[in-house]
Design a protein around this motif. Structure first.
Motif, PDB file in Angstrom:
ATOM      1  N   ARG A  66       0.819  -1.219   0.000  1.00 15.08           N
ATOM      2  CA  ARG A  66       0.000   0.000   0.000  1.00 15.08           C
ATOM      3  C   ARG A  66       0.852   1.267   0.000  1.00 15.08           C
ATOM      4  O   ARG A  66       0.523   2.245  -0.676  1.00 15.08           O
ATOM      5  CB  ARG A  66      -0.945  -0.002   1.204  1.00 15.08           C
ATOM      6  CG  ARG A  66      -2.114  -0.934   1.037  1.00 15.08           C
ATOM      7  CD  ARG A  66      -2.995  -0.851   2.249  1.00 15.08           C
ATOM      8  NE  ARG A  66      -3.288   0.553   2.517  1.00 15.08           N
ATOM      9  CZ  ARG A  66      -4.418   1.144   2.179  1.00 15.08           C
ATOM     10  NH1 ARG A  66      -5.345   0.456   1.570  1.00 15.08           N
ATOM     11  NH2 ARG A  66      -4.621   2.397   2.453  1.00 15.08           N
ATOM     12  N   LYS A  68     -20.596   5.815   4.847  1.00 17.09           N
ATOM     13  CA  LYS A  68     -21.369   5.192   3.767  1.00 17.09           C
ATOM     14  C   LYS A  68     -21.785   3.798   4.191  1.00 17.09           C
ATOM     15  O   LYS A  68     -21.071   3.130   4.933  1.00 17.09           O
ATOM     16  CB  LYS A  68     -20.493   5.061   2.523  1.00 17.09           C
ATOM     17  CG  LYS A  68     -20.379   6.303   1.687  1.00 17.09           C
ATOM     18  CD  LYS A  68     -19.540   5.965   0.458  1.00 17.09           C
ATOM     19  CE  LYS A  68     -18.916   7.216  -0.110  1.00 17.09           C
ATOM     20  NZ  LYS A  68     -17.794   6.911  -0.998  1.00 17.09           N
ATOM     21  N   ILE A 127      -9.756  -5.777   1.656  1.00 12.53           N
ATOM     22  CA  ILE A 127     -10.525  -4.968   0.708  1.00 12.53           C
ATOM     23  C   ILE A 127     -11.076  -3.727   1.399  1.00 12.53           C
ATOM     24  O   ILE A 127     -10.984  -2.615   0.898  1.00 12.53           O
ATOM     25  CB  ILE A 127     -11.684  -5.800   0.106  1.00 12.53           C
ATOM     26  CG1 ILE A 127     -11.113  -6.882  -0.795  1.00 12.53           C
ATOM     27  CG2 ILE A 127     -12.665  -4.914  -0.661  1.00 12.53           C
ATOM     28  CD1 ILE A 127     -12.144  -7.835  -1.325  1.00 12.53           C
ATOM     29  N   ARG A 128     -11.631  -3.942   2.600  1.00 11.51           N
ATOM     30  CA  ARG A 128     -12.185  -2.813   3.333  1.00 11.51           C
ATOM     31  C   ARG A 128     -11.088  -1.777   3.631  1.00 11.51           C
ATOM     32  O   ARG A 128     -11.305  -0.573   3.538  1.00 11.51           O
ATOM     33  CB  ARG A 128     -12.810  -3.309   4.639  1.00 11.51           C
ATOM     34  CG  ARG A 128     -13.203  -2.222   5.624  1.00 11.51           C
ATOM     35  CD  ARG A 128     -14.443  -1.479   5.191  1.00 11.51           C
ATOM     36  NE  ARG A 128     -14.678  -0.307   6.045  1.00 11.51           N
ATOM     37  CZ  ARG A 128     -15.696   0.531   5.899  1.00 11.51           C
ATOM     38  NH1 ARG A 128     -16.577   0.341   4.942  1.00 11.51           N
ATOM     39  NH2 ARG A 128     -15.832   1.564   6.686  1.00 11.51           N
ATOM     40  N   SER A 187     -22.166  -0.178   3.925  1.00 12.78           N
ATOM     41  CA  SER A 187     -21.220  -1.150   3.396  1.00 12.78           C
ATOM     42  C   SER A 187     -21.720  -2.565   3.649  1.00 12.78           C
ATOM     43  O   SER A 187     -22.174  -2.879   4.753  1.00 12.78           O
ATOM     44  CB  SER A 187     -19.857  -0.968   4.057  1.00 12.78           C
ATOM     45  OG  SER A 187     -19.052  -2.077   3.771  1.00 12.78           O
ATOM     46  N   THR A 235      -8.515  -1.019   1.958  1.00 15.82           N
ATOM     47  CA  THR A 235      -8.020  -0.252   0.823  1.00 15.82           C
ATOM     48  C   THR A 235      -8.990   0.853   0.423  1.00 15.82           C
ATOM     49  O   THR A 235      -8.646   1.714  -0.380  1.00 15.82           O
ATOM     50  CB  THR A 235      -7.803  -1.147  -0.415  1.00 15.82           C
ATOM     51  OG1 THR A 235      -9.023  -1.845  -0.660  1.00 15.82           O
ATOM     52  CG2 THR A 235      -6.690  -2.135  -0.191  1.00 15.82           C
ATOM     53  N   ASP A 236     -10.205   0.823   1.000  1.00 14.92           N
ATOM     54  CA  ASP A 236     -11.200   1.821   0.628  1.00 14.92           C
ATOM     55  C   ASP A 236     -11.053   3.033   1.539  1.00 14.92           C
ATOM     56  O   ASP A 236     -11.333   2.964   2.734  1.00 14.92           O
ATOM     57  CB  ASP A 236     -12.601   1.218   0.765  1.00 14.92           C
ATOM     58  CG  ASP A 236     -13.666   2.173   0.270  1.00 14.92           C
ATOM     59  OD1 ASP A 236     -13.307   3.274  -0.192  1.00 14.92           O
ATOM     60  OD2 ASP A 236     -14.857   1.818   0.352  1.00 14.92           O
ATOM     61  N   GLU A 237     -10.576   4.140   0.964  1.00 15.41           N
ATOM     62  CA  GLU A 237     -10.379   5.322   1.799  1.00 15.41           C
ATOM     63  C   GLU A 237     -11.568   6.279   1.712  1.00 15.41           C
ATOM     64  O   GLU A 237     -11.575   7.319   2.351  1.00 15.41           O
ATOM     65  CB  GLU A 237      -9.080   6.040   1.403  1.00 15.41           C
ATOM     66  CG  GLU A 237      -7.875   5.216   1.812  1.00 15.41           C
ATOM     67  CD  GLU A 237      -6.563   5.861   1.480  1.00 15.41           C
ATOM     68  OE1 GLU A 237      -6.574   6.973   0.927  1.00 15.41           O
ATOM     69  OE2 GLU A 237      -5.530   5.248   1.767  1.00 15.41           O
ATOM     70  N   HIS A 238     -12.549   5.906   0.932  1.00 17.49           N
ATOM     71  CA  HIS A 238     -13.712   6.798   0.792  1.00 17.49           C
ATOM     72  C   HIS A 238     -14.919   6.148   1.438  1.00 17.49           C
ATOM     73  O   HIS A 238     -15.885   5.804   0.771  1.00 17.49           O
ATOM     74  CB  HIS A 238     -13.956   7.124  -0.668  1.00 17.49           C
ATOM     75  CG  HIS A 238     -12.739   7.693  -1.324  1.00 17.49           C
ATOM     76  ND1 HIS A 238     -12.319   8.984  -1.107  1.00 17.49           N
ATOM     77  CD2 HIS A 238     -11.823   7.132  -2.142  1.00 17.49           C
ATOM     78  CE1 HIS A 238     -11.203   9.202  -1.773  1.00 17.49           C
ATOM     79  NE2 HIS A 238     -10.869   8.099  -2.414  1.00 17.49           N
ATOM     80  N   THR A 239     -14.827   5.971   2.746  1.00 11.46           N
ATOM     81  CA  THR A 239     -15.903   5.279   3.430  1.00 11.46           C
ATOM     82  C   THR A 239     -16.940   6.248   3.988  1.00 11.46           C
ATOM     83  O   THR A 239     -17.857   5.844   4.659  1.00 11.46           O
ATOM     84  CB  THR A 239     -15.342   4.454   4.600  1.00 11.46           C
ATOM     85  OG1 THR A 239     -14.598   5.343   5.438  1.00 11.46           O
ATOM     86  CG2 THR A 239     -14.434   3.357   4.100  1.00 11.46           C
TER      87      THR A 239
END
Lengths: 205, 669
Positions: free
Chosen positions: A162, B599, B639-640, B601, B642-646
């Motif tokens: 990352r 958001k 996966i969760r 999920s 890597t999501d920075e737009h939560t």
């Protein structure tokens, strides 16, 4: 009027993000505490069962202190390089962060390999966890630590990818801080295992 | 054959229930689930369910889902209880009642497990989720995604317990599964594994909730709300959740060690091989006794809100209440051995734990007196939440005194594992926890539903519960003193116990009517909601922040986050002469700001789904599915991460519009 509003709202947003990050770090500390209680229970179990060898070997007969010292040195050094990585994190030096975490990863992997080799040896000489209450508690306590190390290594691998891809943004920095806390915590637990299981175990004949 | 073993583990068609009672239960449960699924499909609500509920991060909705699960489980656990009492009322002398012994054992194990883990914990987390963030003047819990994972793990554990009715069987070993009975040698079936793994995943969910609510209380309070200005409910939850984070890891370890004994052949609690079964009993109660206070502290918190509101007086002895909570938190870790004085730890050890047990009754007594002093000279309104409080005082005091009696080790030697004990802890858990949470539900549901519940039906249900409860459990004290043990499926007619057992069974019928009336109350209130509508947002003349927002609470809780300067901020605002207070909401010049919310999920339910698969595979020894479960959890987590737009933002203008519309809409009603 409009632009200033946008700026202030952006500043507010940044402040909120920072507060959110500190909140997550706080929650992570509580998690570390629960993990402490988890290990405390396993240590208590070991304390109760460590003399229940049921005719099998005792710790003094099984443990080789030089071998465990090698494991310990690997893990302590990995903690040191993890500390160097944290300093690099403060200096926002991406290359150093990845480099030191990679070193930490290798050292951790070495530790894990040594531990698994020791477990394999014990199983092969028929002194596995089924042999006695003492060995059950030994394998579970040390194995739970090893499981944590494994999780730490997976986490570290993910984080290195990352950082390579995304750099040192707020989110990655916070996650690396949490990873460092986790890694040092495992080091502290290992010191206790080293002292209580191996050193005290080797003392008893 | 090997092939089948690989794909199915120990699963086979022979694991379907053979006994008529379990068959009936299984078929009924499957039919109910199918009916619900068919109904949702028929009204085409899957998308709605997914978008609005299953993937939600809104603590209020998660709270409602907890409550729905808990009520369903209350019906299941209650039917179990009815079967147990039916058996005990009929199985005397030549007659052997309605249940075979093994089914009876499974039912009492399931009853205890379900009532504690899925009713008690479920209602508790439900009420906390429903109201705590609003009460603190905050938009949500500290970690909304974690909250969703916690709930779905809880739901996964619940499904696993109930699945044992359909395929395989449940544990025979009681709700705490003492070894050596729960070891593989004496319980070779999958029953104990079902018990272990359902509790393990639900327990991990509870642990994460504990972390979440501590962070919420310490980090998400309204501006100006110092710790000593927090509502007492928040203090109680903080105490309870502190116990969760210290006690639940012990449960995790204990269950894991028992699982290792059963699957890997270790010798932690076995009779041979150097195991120590009393270590299990110590470990499980080092979690189990704090667990009792985990459940009861939030119920105490509810009463600390209900009593001042309906007495129109501030809570008596705020500081002493806080001290009492923390005294209980600390002391609850020093009394676990009183569950097994008969272990033979010696007179000194028993004396220590006996004395600590007596000591812990003192802070509890302080709380009872504080509530009574709050009522003293108050302007009391007897609404249904107050009825439950008064019922609680009576039952909890009787049960508590029985507890102090048993804290004397020589007395306990006589009463250990007798029905006297059963009567005692039911009075604490039902009279304390359940009555408290019922009171809280009636008190706070208007905040969420937008209308009050019917008072008359509420009163009826209360009286049936109270009288039924006393009828069902007072005879058990007498039976216990006469020597009747717990978990008794058959006894001799010469004992003369049957009339008392029949009386107790009659009490269960009354409780059943009370429960039915509660459900009727809910349905009837929904049907007649227009008459019961809460237009002001403040139906009870409340004191704390949650009553300052409209009912039902908007999804963002507060259009403008409140600022607080006193203990009962909303009351202070309504009565500015009593206490000078800052404005809670600057209604005149609303300064709306952007709102950031999490958001939705689906990953929370996915993680719990994989954990469920893992647990199911552990029960049936399906190794490939275990691996799928573990990898699934790990990959979903990555996966969760890597999501920075939560999160998403509602712009200030939109907030203003939403708020105005909301107020207009409520005004029209």
């Amino acid at each position: 009027m409009e632009p200033t509003l946008a700026v202030s709202s952006k500043a507010l947003r940044r402040q909120e993000v920072e507060e959110g990050q500190s909140k997550i770090l706080f929650g992570f500390w509580i998690y570390i505490m629960t993990d402490c209680v988890l290990f405390a229970s396993l240590f208590a179990t070991y304390a109760v069962l460590h003399n229940n060898t049921f005719g099998g070997p005792s710790g003094a007969q099984l443990f080789s202190l030089p071998y465990v010292l090698a494991e310990t040195m690997l893990l302590l050094t990995s903690s040191f390089s993890c500390g160097l990585a944290t300093i690099a994190l403060q200096n926002k030096s991406k290359a150093k962060v990845i480099g030191y975490f990679f070193l930490t990863f290798l050292l951790g992997l070495g530790f894990l390999a040594l531990e698994l080799r020791e477990f394999r040896h014990l199983v092969l000489i028929h002194d596995s966890w089924t042999r006695s209450g003492f060995l059950s508690s030994y394998f579970t306590l040390v194995g739970t630590h090893g499981l944590h190390i494994t999780i730490g290594l997976i986490w570290m691998a993910v984080m290195m990818i990352r950082v390579l891809k995304g750099g040192l943004g707020t989110y990655n920095v916070r996650r690396l801080k949490m990873l460092a806390i986790f890694w040092h915590f495992l080091d502290v637990i290992w010191i206790f295992i080293f002292t209580i299981v191996y050193l005290l175990g080797a003392l008893r004949v | 054959m090997y092939f089948a073993n690989f794909w199915l583990g120990k699963l086979s068609i022979h694991q379907l229930p053979t006994n008529r009672i379990t068959q009936g239960g299984a078929i009924m449960m499957v039919l109910i689930v199918l009916a619900i699924l068919a109904y949702v499909t028929y009204v085409k609500k899957w998308r709605y369910l997914w978008n609005e509920w299953i993937t939600t991060m809104d603590a209020k909705k998660i709270g409602i889902m907890y409550i729905i699960v808990a009520i369903a489980m209350l019906l299941r656990g209650g039917s179990d209880a009815a079967l147990l009492r039916l058996q005990q009322a009929t199985s005397v002398g030549a007659s052997h009642g309605v249940l075979p012994a093994s089914t009876f054992q499974q039912i009492f194990s399931a009853h205890g497990t379900i009532m504690i883990f899925f009713v008690g914990m479920g209602l508790m987390f439900g009420v906390i989720n429903l109201i705590l963030p609003v009460m603190l003047g905050s938009r949500d819990v500290a970690f909304p995604f974690l909250n969703s994972v916690s709930f779905w793990l809880f739901a996964g554990g619940m499904v696993l317990v109930n699945l044992s009715l359909v395929i395989g069987q449940f544990s025979n070993a009681g709700w705490l599964a003492y070894p050596p009975l729960s070891e593989l040698r004496f319980s070779p079936s999958v029953g104990v594994d079902y018990w272990i793994w359902s509790l393990q995943i639900a327990g991990v969910g509870s642990l994460m909730s504990g972390i979440n609510f501590i962070s919420t209380i310490l980090k998400n309070r309204a501006q100006g709300m110092t710790l000593m200005k927090m509502p007492m409910f928040a203090w109680s939850v903080l105490g309870s959740m502190s116990l969760v984070v210290f006690a639940f890891p012990i449960l995790t370890v204990t269950l894991a060690l028992l699982a290792l004994d059963r699957t890997m052949g270790t010798h932690f609690f076995t009779a041979g091989g150097g195991g120590n079964m009393m270590m299990y009993v110590n470990l499980i109660w080092a979690w189990g006794h704090p667990e009792v206070y985990i459940l009861v502290l939030p119920a105490f918190g509810v009463f600390s809100e209900v009593v001042p509101t309906f007495s129109r007086k501030r809570l008596f002895g705020y500081t002493s209440m806080v001290l009492a909570i923390w005294a209980i938190v600390l002391l609850s870790f020093t009394v676990w051995l009183h569950h097994f004085f008969t272990m033979g730890a010696g007179a000194n050890v028993n004396a220590f734990f006996g004395i600590m047990t007596m000591v812990i009754a003192i802070p509890t007594g302080v709380k009872i007196f504080n509530w009574l002093f709050t009522m003293y000279q108050g302007r009391i309104r007897l609404k249904t939440p107050m009825y439950w409080f008064l019922g609680f005082v009576v039952i909890f005091t009787i049960g508590g005194m029985a507890g102090v009696l048993m804290s004397v080790p020589p007395v306990d030697f006589q009463l250990h594992n007798s029905l006297f004990l059963v009567a005692h802890f039911h009075m604490m858990i039902v009279g304390g926890v359940l009555f408290g949470l019922f009171s809280g539900l009636i008190y706070w549901l208007p905040k969420v539903l937008g209308f009050r519940l019917n008072e008359r039906l509420g009163r009826y249900s209360f009286w049936f519960w109270l009288v039924g409860f006393l009828t069902a459990f007072t005879p058990l004290y007498v039976l216990g003193l006469m020597g009747a043990t717990r978990r008794l499926d058959h006894y001799s007619a010469a004992t003369g116990w049957q009339p008392l057992f029949i009386l107790a069974g009659f009490g269960v019928v009354l409780i059943g009517i009370g429960l039915g009336l509660q459900i009727l109350q809910l349905i009837y209130s929904i049907l007649t909601r227009h008459a019961l509508m809460d237009t002001t947002g403040d139906p009870w003349d409340g004191r704390t922040l949650e009553w300052s927002v409209p009912s039902p609470i908007p999804f963002y809780n507060y259009a403008i986050l409140p600022t607080v300067s006193s203990k009962d901020p909303f009351w202070a605002k309504k009565h500015p002469t009593e206490q000078p207070a800052l404005e809670i909401v600057q209604d005149n010049q609303p300064a709306y700001k952007d709102i950031v919310l999490p958001k939705n999920s689906g990953l929370g339910v996915l993680i719990a789904g994989f954990a469920f698969l893992f647990a199911f595979a552990m029960v049936w020894h399906i190794i490939w599915l275990d691996i799928v479960g573990v990898l699934g959890v790990i990959i979903t987590l990555i996966i969760r991460s890597t999501d920075e737009h939560t999160e998403y933002t509602i712009p200030a203008q939109e907030v203003a519009e939403l708020d105005r519309n909301y107020r207009l809409e409520r005004a029209e009603v």
